[in-house]
Design a protein around this motif. Structure first.
Motif, short mmCIF file in Angstrom:
data_model
loop_
_atom_site.label_atom_id
_atom_site.label_comp_id
_atom_site.label_asym_id
_atom_site.label_seq_id
_atom_site.Cartn_x
_atom_site.Cartn_y
_atom_site.Cartn_z
N HIS A 25 9.18 3.72 -6.18
CA HIS A 25 8.03 2.82 -6.24
C HIS A 25 8.39 1.39 -5.84
O HIS A 25 7.84 0.44 -6.37
CB HIS A 25 7.37 2.83 -7.62
N GLU A 165 4.61 -2.93 -10.71
CA GLU A 165 4.11 -1.65 -10.18
C GLU A 165 2.84 -1.82 -9.34
O GLU A 165 2.66 -1.12 -8.36
CB GLU A 165 3.82 -0.71 -11.36
N HIS A 166 1.96 -2.77 -9.70
CA HIS A 166 0.73 -2.94 -8.95
C HIS A 166 0.99 -3.30 -7.49
O HIS A 166 0.16 -3.03 -6.63
CB HIS A 166 -0.18 -3.97 -9.62
N TRP A 168 3.25 -1.94 -5.54
CA TRP A 168 3.44 -0.68 -4.83
C TRP A 168 2.07 -0.06 -4.53
O TRP A 168 1.79 0.32 -3.39
CB TRP A 168 4.30 0.27 -5.66
N ASN A 169 1.21 -0.01 -5.55
CA ASN A 169 -0.14 0.52 -5.34
C ASN A 169 -0.89 -0.32 -4.32
O ASN A 169 -1.55 0.22 -3.42
CB ASN A 169 -0.92 0.54 -6.66
N LEU A 172 0.34 0.27 -0.71
CA LEU A 172 -0.20 1.53 -0.17
C LEU A 172 -1.68 1.39 0.16
O LEU A 172 -2.12 1.80 1.24
CB LEU A 172 0.03 2.67 -1.16
N ARG A 173 -2.42 0.81 -0.73
CA ARG A 173 -3.87 0.64 -0.49
C ARG A 173 -4.13 -0.27 0.71
O ARG A 173 -5.11 -0.07 1.43
CB ARG A 173 -4.55 0.11 -1.74
N ASP A 178 -4.14 6.24 -0.62
CA ASP A 178 -4.32 6.36 -2.07
C ASP A 178 -2.99 6.82 -2.66
O ASP A 178 -2.49 7.88 -2.29
CB ASP A 178 -5.42 7.37 -2.37
N PRO A 179 -2.39 6.03 -3.56
CA PRO A 179 -1.10 6.42 -4.13
C PRO A 179 -1.11 7.81 -4.74
O PRO A 179 -0.09 8.51 -4.72
CB PRO A 179 -0.85 5.35 -5.20
N LEU A 180 -2.23 8.25 -5.27
CA LEU A 180 -2.31 9.57 -5.88
C LEU A 180 -2.29 10.70 -4.85
O LEU A 180 -2.06 11.85 -5.20
CB LEU A 180 -3.56 9.68 -6.75
#
Length: 189
Positions: A25, A165-166, A168-169, A172-173, A178-180
């Motif tokens: 991450h 961590e936000h 990394w999200n 990606l966004r 979508d990280p998921l």
């Protein structure tokens, strides 16, 4: 090896295929990229219980100014006692700073830290201890193995108010991912 593209000034965003747990991450700003290898700073790993004021004390700068409680980042696993300041260009210039794409600068001297301590900080900046490094061809191999995605480096993401961590999200966004939706299984179509 002839480089056909330059990743300097781009982000590396780790994927679930990343085999090295130190980079799970991670979001890395690439400060240098070329036939000799690559060099970057991890942007989203604040060092617990370490502030700019602590670092200034350790290097003998008595004045702490308004940024004493700013977080210090773990820039990577290489030379963890060495500090780097990634910052915007501006009125407080370090003559030894390296210019980077997008109007950013990289400084490794104490002069930029003294300026920050005096309250003469560049508009945006971060302090990282250590760095991430790759030898010739190593990063390209990791990208080919789907361990990293590359993306533009918007200033708001690079200089997040609260690193973690936000980022990394958010990285990606920013690519429309979508990280998921990321899989831990690498493959080629």
């Amino acid at each position: 090896m002839t480089m056909t593209f330059d990743l300097t000034g781009k982000l590396l965003i780790s994927t679930p295929s990343m085999g090295d747990r130190r980079f799970t991450h991670s979001v890395i700003y690439l400060c240098a990229y070329g036939s000799e290898g690559a060099f970057g700073l991890v942007l989203n790993r604040p060092l617990p219980h370490l502030t700019l004021g602590d670092v200034l004390d350790q290097i003998g700068i008595d004045e702490h100014g308004p940024h004493a409680e700013s977080p210090v980042l773990s820039g990577g696993p290489v030379e963890t006692q060495r500090g780097f300041v990634l910052h915007t260009a501006g009125s407080t210039e370090d003559a030894s700073a390296t210019p980077l794409p997008g109007g950013l600068m990289l400084s490794a001297s104490t002069e930029i830290l003294r300026a920050i301590a005096r309250g003469e900080a560049p508009t945006r900046w971060l302090l990282a201890l250590g760095y991430a490094g790759w030898g010739p061809g190593q990063l390209e191999a990791e990208i080919a193995q789907n361990a990293w995605l590359t993306a533009a480096a918007p200033e708001d993401l690079v200089f997040a108010a609260t690193p973690g961590e936000h980022q990394w999200n958010g990285a990606l966004r920013s690519m429309g991912v979508d990280p998921l939706s990321l899989s831990t299984v690498a493959g080629r179509a």
